[in-house]
Design a protein around this motif. Sequence first.
Motif, PDB file in Angstrom:
ATOM      1  N   UNK A   9      11.936   2.298  -1.668  1.00 15.60           N
ATOM      2  CA  UNK A   9      11.808   1.418  -0.509  1.00 15.60           C
ATOM      3  C   UNK A   9      12.409   2.063   0.740  1.00 15.60           C
ATOM      4  N   UNK A  64       9.275   2.012   6.137  1.00 21.09           N
ATOM      5  CA  UNK A  64       7.860   2.310   6.352  1.00 21.09           C
ATOM      6  C   UNK A  64       7.027   2.229   5.087  1.00 21.09           C
ATOM      7  N   UNK A  81       5.112   0.630   1.862  1.00 20.80           N
ATOM      8  CA  UNK A  81       4.422  -0.626   1.582  1.00 20.80           C
ATOM      9  C   UNK A  81       4.041  -0.657   0.106  1.00 20.80           C
ATOM     10  N   UNK A 112       1.828  -1.184  -3.209  1.00 22.22           N
ATOM     11  CA  UNK A 112       0.406  -1.171  -3.557  1.00 22.22           C
ATOM     12  C   UNK A 112       0.274  -1.633  -5.000  1.00 22.22           C
ATOM     13  N   UNK A 113      -0.178  -2.828  -5.188  1.00 26.14           N
ATOM     14  CA  UNK A 113      -0.209  -3.446  -6.511  1.00 26.14           C
ATOM     15  C   UNK A 113      -1.122  -2.669  -7.465  1.00 26.14           C
ATOM     16  N   UNK A 119       9.316 -12.959  -2.547  1.00 20.24           N
ATOM     17  CA  UNK A 119      10.516 -12.135  -2.501  1.00 20.24           C
ATOM     18  C   UNK A 119      11.677 -12.956  -3.030  1.00 20.24           C
ATOM     19  N   UNK A 141      15.046  -3.101  -2.218  1.00 18.88           N
ATOM     20  CA  UNK A 141      14.505  -3.843  -1.080  1.00 18.88           C
ATOM     21  C   UNK A 141      15.466  -4.919  -0.565  1.00 18.88           C
ATOM     22  N   UNK A 162      15.371  -7.547  -2.119  1.00 19.27           N
ATOM     23  CA  UNK A 162      14.684  -8.657  -2.796  1.00 19.27           C
ATOM     24  C   UNK A 162      13.849  -8.076  -3.926  1.00 19.27           C
ATOM     25  N   UNK A 182      10.811 -16.370  -0.924  1.00 21.61           N
ATOM     26  CA  UNK A 182       9.875 -16.570   0.179  1.00 21.61           C
ATOM     27  C   UNK A 182       8.613 -15.750  -0.091  1.00 21.61           C
ATOM     28  N   UNK A 183       7.459 -16.270   0.323  1.00 16.78           N
ATOM     29  CA  UNK A 183       6.213 -15.543   0.083  1.00 16.78           C
ATOM     30  C   UNK A 183       6.276 -14.153   0.688  1.00 16.78           C
ATOM     31  N   UNK A 228       4.777 -11.083   2.601  1.00 22.08           N
ATOM     32  CA  UNK A 228       3.630 -10.931   3.502  1.00 22.08           C
ATOM     33  C   UNK A 228       2.803  -9.663   3.249  1.00 22.08           C
ATOM     34  N   UNK A 229       3.298  -8.733   2.440  1.00 24.30           N
ATOM     35  CA  UNK A 229       2.610  -7.445   2.334  1.00 24.30           C
ATOM     36  C   UNK A 229       1.743  -7.269   1.090  1.00 24.30           C
ATOM     37  N   UNK A 239      -1.104  -8.554  -1.092  1.00 29.24           N
ATOM     38  CA  UNK A 239      -2.140  -9.591  -1.007  1.00 29.24           C
ATOM     39  C   UNK A 239      -2.148 -10.471  -2.254  1.00 29.24           C
TER      40      UNK A 239
END
Lengths: 407, 482
Positions: free
Chosen positions: B48, B51, B53, B55-56, B83, B93, B95, B277-278, B280-281, B283
């Motif tokens: 982490x 920058x 992100x 990727x599931x 999170x 992170x 979280x 919390x949901x 945002x990154x 999907x």
Amino acid sequence: MDSDLFTHQPASPLQETPDGPLAGKEILIQPDLSVQDWLTDSGCKALTGFHAVMDATTVTRLKAAGACLAGNTRMAELGLGINDNTMARALCAGHGHLGLVTDLLGEARMTACLAGCYGFKPSYGLVSRAGLVGLVPSMECTGFLAPTPEEITTALGVVAGPDEADYSMSPDPIPTITPTEISGHAPNRIGVPREIRQYLSTSAQNVFFAALEQAAQAGFDVQEIDLPGFDLFAAAHQVIASVEASSSCGKYDGVRYGFRTEDAQNWNEMYLQSRSQSFGCRIKSFLFQGAYFQFENYAAFENACALRQKLVNQLNHRFESIPLLALPTRLPHADPGRADTVEETYAAFGLTLPANLAGLPALCIPGMVCEGETDLGLQLMGPLMTDAQVLAAGQKIYTRIQGDGNK
Amino acid sequence: MNPDINKYEAVIGLEIHVQLNTATKLFCDCPNQPGDAPNRNTCPVCLWLPGALPRLSAEAVEKAVLGCLAANCTIAEESAFDQKVYYYPDLPKGFQLSQHHKPLAVNGWIDIIGESGETRRLGIHHIHMEEDVAKLVHETEGRTPISLVDFNRAGAPLIEIVTEPDMKSPYEAMEFLKALRTRLRYTGCTECSMEQGTMRADANISLRPAGSDTLNTKVEVKNMNSIHHVGDAIAYEIRRQAECLERGEPVTLHTRLWDPDKRVTTPMREKFAGPCVPDPSVPAIRMDPAWLEKIRQRLPEMPSQKTDRFMADYGLPASEAFAMSQERDLAEFFEAAVKQNVIPRKAASWISGHLTPALKERGQTLADTCLTPERFADLLLLLDQEKINAVAAREVLIQILEKKDSPEKIVSLGGFEQVSDVEKLETIVDAILTEHPDDVADYQKGNSKVLGFFMGLAMKASQGKANPKRLKEILSKRLNSN
């Protein structure tokens, strides 16, 4: 290096054989966008000494299009607001042709307003966030600053589109964005929210509506519309953004990189002290607000999310009949460069943040709404993913202004 | 004090973390091999770095869905990551990405055989995906204590199975874990070993007056690293809570650690549990019915169905059919051997009686050996044809685990052929009887147990190769005629 303006300036920025749509263009960025081996500290002590290990997708695409990176200008801590932001000065001093500023409240548009150039925040999901340090993941986007809408269009066309490193973007290909491709796509109607009047003095209203008169002369049908609940954008933005900021700053713990306190006796103390010494006042208070909603008042956060959805739906409903909305960029009495607290910052960015909350494309046009010395900026905002139309409208107005100037 | 435990009824729920055996981690392309040299399997995403992100991984979603289907769950049309916020150095992170508000699957169940032989259907509330955390090593010896973090495990894909509070005894909790483990292993998506940490179970336990249906304050028990420890920890905790209640002390909501050496649970310091919390990154996962159907097709026949089928098709008794269906590789081996015309019950008895113990002793699975169902069938055929006896067959079985030669070749090379020749056997028997006149007298006085003693000696003298049936005939004849 002019360390007053820059945190990093490469010795020889020019590519040897520049080729592509941005060939020879010098681009200024901020240290929150990763460039391999450049200091990427996002203006924050927490990231002391952190050098990016790879280029951001945006940077890779700019380089591939022939652009060169002219340096990192100074930025506000973690990109919240524009205090200490030297991008406008660096552009005005001719250090670059284009500037990239992360826009989470309206920072790119507001900086453009100060620099007297065009500023554009693209649709959320159009430009990759991979490699962007960021603060508020669901609202921030790399913004563009340039003397003309055409140059912004070219740069956006280069960086926009799916990125397999950013799964929050749609994987579907996007239509080509180039100045030629988009010309003629400008919508012909502009709506002006009636609610805006309450934010403006009579004289500010006069200069704003005079600018709209110019737009009308450029061929736009301008009309006033209702946008109820306009004042709620800021509240929803602040609650949600502070929560996201609180989460996304959780990674700054001094364990893997960045600032670590010297005087801790054990790892627990190290953790607590490093974090408490890592942030400035405004960010700290922003993070505390976020932590409050996360830990103590989650219901308020949920309300804000529901409100956000409602505001977005309402905007989309308006956009069914009106393809563009016009607002000033800034308010005459609130100086965004001197907003020291979270409250002052939100007050100064009240007219730009709706586009961030809703993820919409928004363009700031300079020089049309001037109250005395202060350029309030004319802001055009369109529905999600109508970036080409918004830029085409900007181009149309630009042509009109240039035409007037040439008379 | 010895509390009257029967006054109370235990209410037990389990939270089980299972590590998926995907090639990569959940949100990046790093190898999912936590055991490698520290921090070898790391990248900007699982560390982490600014920058990065997430990727599931599609493979992780597929394997997680397979696991959920094996647990009879309904897959949610939409699930999403949240999170789970807490600050700890094992969490890069700040979280943990986990599914709190919208889990991957809901409403599952597992059937077990209860203590009185009845089928008990135990409910699963939901199953969600989440990422594992890094491993912390605190070195407290030496002048300056240091803490080290190994991020190899950070971001490894997990599913968490959260049961309904349906279990009433340590036995039921253990049976649930065994049945769940068997079913999940069948899907091939996980190794599910509590000993190796690829399956971790926490238990929530509360007591209530027998026959009541209230839910009282629960205590969570962690740190059990075998299914037996789970049973022991729950049994201990039931006693401990019953004693509390008898003393009139209220049970308070807290977490305890099982101490396997002292065999007790002790209260642990609470880890600060934050909100969710949901994210945002990452999907949301929207389940495409056609895709889900494709995954469903990949779900193998489950062990309970196999048990039923083995009873119906092959006439195995329930216990043998159960034994033959607990491990997918052995079950498939069993059926393949039966297809080679081995009598099903004989195949089953040789698999559970000799093959499984041999594998266990060698710490191997079938895949680690070069045994094939065909060669196993050939071996049992030699036994049927009385070319070798059972003692030799066991020896040959061990050899064909590691040699690719045919059983016939091993028999002839090793001289394992059964000695059925009457003259040879008579010579052996006569020599033994001559050497043990006292025992012969003993037998003739009516001590028939001596026969077994002579059988043992004669077998040994034949180096284990004597045809036991013939040997016994000759021995009886000689003893009775003397």
